[in-house]
Design a protein around this motif. Structure first.
Motif, PDB file in Angstrom:
ATOM      1  N   PHE A 137       0.818  -1.217   0.000  1.00 12.83           N
ATOM      2  CA  PHE A 137       0.000   0.000   0.000  1.00 12.83           C
ATOM      3  C   PHE A 137       0.848   1.261   0.000  1.00 12.83           C
ATOM      4  O   PHE A 137       0.307   2.361  -0.113  1.00 12.83           O
ATOM      5  CB  PHE A 137      -0.928   0.011   1.210  1.00 12.83           C
ATOM      6  CG  PHE A 137      -2.058  -0.962   1.116  1.00 12.83           C
ATOM      7  CD1 PHE A 137      -3.264  -0.581   0.556  1.00 12.83           C
ATOM      8  CD2 PHE A 137      -1.918  -2.265   1.559  1.00 12.83           C
ATOM      9  CE1 PHE A 137      -4.310  -1.477   0.450  1.00 12.83           C
ATOM     10  CE2 PHE A 137      -2.960  -3.168   1.455  1.00 12.83           C
ATOM     11  CZ  PHE A 137      -4.159  -2.773   0.898  1.00 12.83           C
ATOM     12  N   PRO A 175       3.165   4.096  -1.428  1.00  6.82           N
ATOM     13  CA  PRO A 175       3.272   4.648  -2.786  1.00  6.82           C
ATOM     14  C   PRO A 175       4.707   4.677  -3.274  1.00  6.82           C
ATOM     15  O   PRO A 175       5.305   5.725  -3.439  1.00  6.82           O
ATOM     16  CB  PRO A 175       2.697   6.055  -2.646  1.00  6.82           C
ATOM     17  CG  PRO A 175       2.925   6.413  -1.228  1.00  6.82           C
ATOM     18  CD  PRO A 175       2.891   5.144  -0.435  1.00  6.82           C
ATOM     19  N   THR A 176       5.240   3.510  -3.524  1.00  7.66           N
ATOM     20  CA  THR A 176       6.610   3.422  -4.013  1.00  7.66           C
ATOM     21  C   THR A 176       6.796   2.119  -4.775  1.00  7.66           C
ATOM     22  O   THR A 176       6.055   1.167  -4.561  1.00  7.66           O
ATOM     23  CB  THR A 176       7.606   3.499  -2.838  1.00  7.66           C
ATOM     24  OG1 THR A 176       8.920   3.636  -3.339  1.00  7.66           O
ATOM     25  CG2 THR A 176       7.541   2.249  -1.986  1.00  7.66           C
ATOM     26  N   ARG A 198       1.921  -7.073  -5.468  1.00  4.87           N
ATOM     27  CA  ARG A 198       0.804  -6.322  -6.030  1.00  4.87           C
ATOM     28  C   ARG A 198       0.713  -5.028  -5.266  1.00  4.87           C
ATOM     29  O   ARG A 198       0.956  -4.990  -4.073  1.00  4.87           O
ATOM     30  CB  ARG A 198      -0.514  -7.094  -5.929  1.00  4.87           C
ATOM     31  CG  ARG A 198      -0.518  -8.349  -6.782  1.00  4.87           C
ATOM     32  CD  ARG A 198      -1.907  -8.941  -6.867  1.00  4.87           C
ATOM     33  NE  ARG A 198      -2.806  -8.074  -7.595  1.00  4.87           N
ATOM     34  CZ  ARG A 198      -2.944  -8.086  -8.920  1.00  4.87           C
ATOM     35  NH1 ARG A 198      -2.248  -8.917  -9.657  1.00  4.87           N
ATOM     36  NH2 ARG A 198      -3.783  -7.262  -9.495  1.00  4.87           N
ATOM     37  N   LYS A 199       0.391  -3.958  -5.980  1.00  2.00           N
ATOM     38  CA  LYS A 199       0.329  -2.686  -5.283  1.00  2.00           C
ATOM     39  C   LYS A 199      -1.071  -2.089  -5.370  1.00  2.00           C
ATOM     40  O   LYS A 199      -1.788  -2.265  -6.350  1.00  2.00           O
ATOM     41  CB  LYS A 199       1.369  -1.711  -5.824  1.00  2.00           C
ATOM     42  CG  LYS A 199       1.102  -1.169  -7.193  1.00  2.00           C
ATOM     43  CD  LYS A 199       2.071   0.007  -7.453  1.00  2.00           C
ATOM     44  CE  LYS A 199       1.582   0.852  -8.607  1.00  2.00           C
ATOM     45  NZ  LYS A 199       1.688   0.171  -9.899  1.00  2.00           N
ATOM     46  N   VAL A 200      -1.431  -1.412  -4.317  1.00  2.00           N
ATOM     47  CA  VAL A 200      -2.693  -0.689  -4.275  1.00  2.00           C
ATOM     48  C   VAL A 200      -2.328   0.749  -3.989  1.00  2.00           C
ATOM     49  O   VAL A 200      -1.665   1.041  -3.010  1.00  2.00           O
ATOM     50  CB  VAL A 200      -3.617  -1.231  -3.171  1.00  2.00           C
ATOM     51  CG1 VAL A 200      -4.862  -0.357  -3.046  1.00  2.00           C
ATOM     52  CG2 VAL A 200      -3.989  -2.674  -3.456  1.00  2.00           C
ATOM     53  N   ASP A 201      -2.740   1.642  -4.870  1.00  2.00           N
ATOM     54  CA  ASP A 201      -2.275   3.012  -4.756  1.00  2.00           C
ATOM     55  C   ASP A 201      -3.432   3.979  -4.979  1.00  2.00           C
ATOM     56  O   ASP A 201      -3.919   4.161  -6.081  1.00  2.00           O
ATOM     57  CB  ASP A 201      -1.165   3.251  -5.774  1.00  2.00           C
ATOM     58  CG  ASP A 201      -0.456   4.550  -5.506  1.00  2.00           C
ATOM     59  OD1 ASP A 201      -1.134   5.572  -5.294  1.00  2.00           O
ATOM     60  OD2 ASP A 201       0.781   4.545  -5.507  1.00  2.00           O
ATOM     61  N   LEU A 202      -3.845   4.607  -3.894  1.00  2.00           N
ATOM     62  CA  LEU A 202      -5.017   5.471  -3.940  1.00  2.00           C
ATOM     63  C   LEU A 202      -4.834   6.629  -4.889  1.00  2.00           C
ATOM     64  O   LEU A 202      -5.708   6.928  -5.710  1.00  2.00           O
ATOM     65  CB  LEU A 202      -5.279   6.031  -2.546  1.00  2.00           C
ATOM     66  CG  LEU A 202      -5.257   5.008  -1.427  1.00  2.00           C
ATOM     67  CD1 LEU A 202      -5.676   5.665  -0.140  1.00  2.00           C
ATOM     68  CD2 LEU A 202      -6.178   3.870  -1.785  1.00  2.00           C
ATOM     69  N   SER A 203      -3.698   7.297  -4.804  1.00  2.00           N
ATOM     70  CA  SER A 203      -3.581   8.511  -5.600  1.00  2.00           C
ATOM     71  C   SER A 203      -3.460   8.176  -7.082  1.00  2.00           C
ATOM     72  O   SER A 203      -3.900   8.947  -7.932  1.00  2.00           O
ATOM     73  CB  SER A 203      -2.422   9.381  -5.117  1.00  2.00           C
ATOM     74  OG  SER A 203      -1.239   8.645  -5.067  1.00  2.00           O
ATOM     75  N   ILE A 204      -2.907   7.024  -7.401  1.00  2.00           N
ATOM     76  CA  ILE A 204      -2.872   6.632  -8.813  1.00  2.00           C
ATOM     77  C   ILE A 204      -4.282   6.410  -9.340  1.00  2.00           C
ATOM     78  O   ILE A 204      -4.638   6.885 -10.420  1.00  2.00           O
ATOM     79  CB  ILE A 204      -2.002   5.366  -9.013  1.00  2.00           C
ATOM     80  CG1 ILE A 204      -0.527   5.754  -8.888  1.00  2.00           C
ATOM     81  CG2 ILE A 204      -2.281   4.715 -10.357  1.00  2.00           C
ATOM     82  CD1 ILE A 204       0.426   4.627  -9.168  1.00  2.00           C
ATOM     83  N   GLU A 205      -5.103   5.733  -8.556  1.00  2.00           N
ATOM     84  CA  GLU A 205      -6.477   5.507  -8.993  1.00  2.00           C
ATOM     85  C   GLU A 205      -7.203   6.826  -9.209  1.00  2.00           C
ATOM     86  O   GLU A 205      -7.916   7.014 -10.195  1.00  2.00           O
ATOM     87  CB  GLU A 205      -7.230   4.672  -7.954  1.00  2.00           C
ATOM     88  CG  GLU A 205      -6.659   3.284  -7.724  1.00  2.00           C
ATOM     89  CD  GLU A 205      -6.694   2.438  -8.981  1.00  2.00           C
ATOM     90  OE1 GLU A 205      -7.647   2.556  -9.751  1.00  2.00           O
ATOM     91  OE2 GLU A 205      -5.741   1.660  -9.190  1.00  2.00           O
ATOM     92  N   LEU A 206      -7.006   7.756  -8.279  1.00  2.00           N
ATOM     93  CA  LEU A 206      -7.664   9.061  -8.425  1.00  2.00           C
ATOM     94  C   LEU A 206      -7.156   9.806  -9.646  1.00  2.00           C
ATOM     95  O   LEU A 206      -7.913  10.471 -10.348  1.00  2.00           O
ATOM     96  CB  LEU A 206      -7.436   9.894  -7.167  1.00  2.00           C
ATOM     97  CG  LEU A 206      -8.349   9.595  -5.993  1.00  2.00           C
ATOM     98  CD1 LEU A 206      -7.996  10.471  -4.810  1.00  2.00           C
ATOM     99  CD2 LEU A 206      -9.811   9.819  -6.382  1.00  2.00           C
ATOM    100  N   ARG A 243       5.213  10.239 -10.316  1.00  2.00           N
ATOM    101  CA  ARG A 243       5.799  10.070  -8.996  1.00  2.00           C
ATOM    102  C   ARG A 243       7.303   9.846  -9.077  1.00  2.00           C
ATOM    103  O   ARG A 243       8.074  10.394  -8.287  1.00  2.00           O
ATOM    104  CB  ARG A 243       5.142   8.902  -8.274  1.00  2.00           C
ATOM    105  CG  ARG A 243       5.654   8.767  -6.874  1.00  2.00           C
ATOM    106  CD  ARG A 243       4.644   8.149  -5.975  1.00  2.00           C
ATOM    107  NE  ARG A 243       4.421   6.761  -6.331  1.00  2.00           N
ATOM    108  CZ  ARG A 243       3.285   6.131  -6.166  1.00  2.00           C
ATOM    109  NH1 ARG A 243       2.254   6.771  -5.678  1.00  2.00           N
ATOM    110  NH2 ARG A 243       3.166   4.877  -6.499  1.00  2.00           N
ATOM    111  N   PHE A 261      -5.387  16.609  -5.302  1.00  2.00           N
ATOM    112  CA  PHE A 261      -6.758  16.420  -4.846  1.00  2.00           C
ATOM    113  C   PHE A 261      -6.973  17.121  -3.509  1.00  2.00           C
ATOM    114  O   PHE A 261      -6.046  17.288  -2.732  1.00  2.00           O
ATOM    115  CB  PHE A 261      -7.079  14.925  -4.733  1.00  2.00           C
ATOM    116  CG  PHE A 261      -6.895  14.208  -6.035  1.00  2.00           C
ATOM    117  CD1 PHE A 261      -7.903  14.177  -6.968  1.00  2.00           C
ATOM    118  CD2 PHE A 261      -5.675  13.616  -6.352  1.00  2.00           C
ATOM    119  CE1 PHE A 261      -7.719  13.559  -8.189  1.00  2.00           C
ATOM    120  CE2 PHE A 261      -5.483  12.995  -7.576  1.00  2.00           C
ATOM    121  CZ  PHE A 261      -6.506  12.967  -8.493  1.00  2.00           C
TER     122      PHE A 261
END
Lengths: 221, 221
Positions: free
Chosen positions: A183, A185-186, A197-205, B26, B116
């Motif tokens: 989770f 962001p790197t 696997r990565k989950v990245d909030l700001s990328i999705e936004l 990024r 955002f």
DNA sequence: TGCGTTTTGTTCTCACGTTCACAAACTCCT
DNA sequence: AGGAGTTTGTGAACGTGAGAACAAAACGCA
């Protein structure tokens, strides 16, 4: 990833299909909860939000679990998909980084109900140790190796700040973890054989923002 | 608004590329923070975790912002990508559902720093109203329409339980929101023209579990 | 200026993923 | 039993994405 035994015909399931199997699994669970025992590919596709041809092709990689003219038995298909994914038993998981996000993850009930069991919460900050989060005591990050060994943990979740993520990943890999959900962001670099696997909030936004900008700028609806 | 000028040849950027642009952004920011002012496609590709041919091809969809024999100016390229994505100004965002995850999202600093701005936190539970989370007062869900209208909000984040997600989405769409980031583990149905992206923890874990199972079952490393 | 070096931008080819369309297989009804 | 009606499983066509390879363009240096 080749060279398997001759008998084990190892259908290699396309990655895109693998990513959809959990969605089908959830849709089937929802149907079962409604008391539905049989469904057509059309029904299931609607519930899963995909088109029925794709669904049938995806399922065909697993085998032939439907009946022509009838459809699929919900419970049977659900079991087959769960088996294929490997969530018929629980996977032990450790979460490293018990900040805001770590808290939320620890409390997330979907883990337990979908084949995962949080065996430990770890954080480097001594202020958190001995505290309970979601009924589990937070332990020092240095306990990682021991916990992984004792519980045979293969999957780790990283919810630490970006600057610490690579270190945590390295320690996880050294301890024997071979799948990481990140989770932070790197970009993590890990040896071959380890999945990230990565989950990245700001990328999705940002992806949403791109399309949003296009809508506003392009044609007037 | 206006149709595009003939010179502005509406490059439609492939979806796969769009999804990587934020990663490049990024990586460029990280390079800039290290005081690096110029980089080759190789450098940037390494920082972003992709291969350099793919990076160059991706960038070529935006235009020709590099210099052959030299590379890319970090600040210039960063600006161009930010402009293309549309994050040169801030996008107002509302978050609905201030449970554990909503808390974490509200406190997530990456929103602010990446284009955002959280303009409101909403929850249907009166017990939460008037409480402050991340310096923002939680307001009733029914204030949605007003907030969207007053702040010209286009992007909404859903972090409510699965059973409530579709209702929230419907209300968002009715209020004028046209991009939704959904954390609830359910398939949302929305009218055409509305974009939905979903983030689903248990799906990500299940994908890892699938590969993990293969590793254990297949070759003995 | 002209040659060698570097690095981009682009073309070409191949692999992967999606969708269509239909034969095969099953049920139901007469 | 046989024909009509369903629904699956899959082959074939199409579209999108990835990577190799190279020509074009910039720079540096003699």
């Amino acid at each position: 990833m080749t060279a398997r035994t001759p008998t084990d015909a190892v259908r290699d399931i396309p990655e895109a299909t693998v990513a959809r199997l959990p969605v089908y699994l959830r849709a089937l669970t929802a149907l079962a909860d409604q008391g539905i025992t049989t469904c057509s590919s059309e029904d299931l596709a609607t519930a899963a939000g995909v088109n029925s041809a794709k669904l049938r092709k995806d399922l065909s990689y697993l085998g032939s679990y439907g009946t022509r003219g009838v459809g699929y038995d919900v419970d049977y298909l659900r079991y087959q998909i769960a088996r294929e994914i490997g969530v018929t038993q629980d996977w032990p998981v450790v979460i490293v980084g018990i900040g805001n996000l770590g808290h939320a993850l620890a409390n997330f009930s979907g883990f337990r109900s979908r084949g995962f069991r949080v065996v430990a919460l770890l954080d480097a900050d001594p202020a958190l140790h001995e505290q309970q989060v979601a009924g589990i005591v937070v332990r020092p990050f240095d306990d990682l190796e021991q916990i992984v060994r004792e519980n045979d943990v293969a999957i780790g979740v990283i919810s630490v700040p970006a600057f610490a993520a690579q270190d945590v990943a390295d320690r996880m890999v050294a301890a024997g973890i071979s799948s990481i959900l990140n989770f932070a962001p790197t970009v993590l670099s890990v040896p071959p054989g380890v999945d990230v696997r990565k989950v990245d909030l700001s990328i999705e936004l940002q992806i949403l923002a791109y399309h949003e900008q296009r809508k506003a700028h392009g044609e007037p609806v």
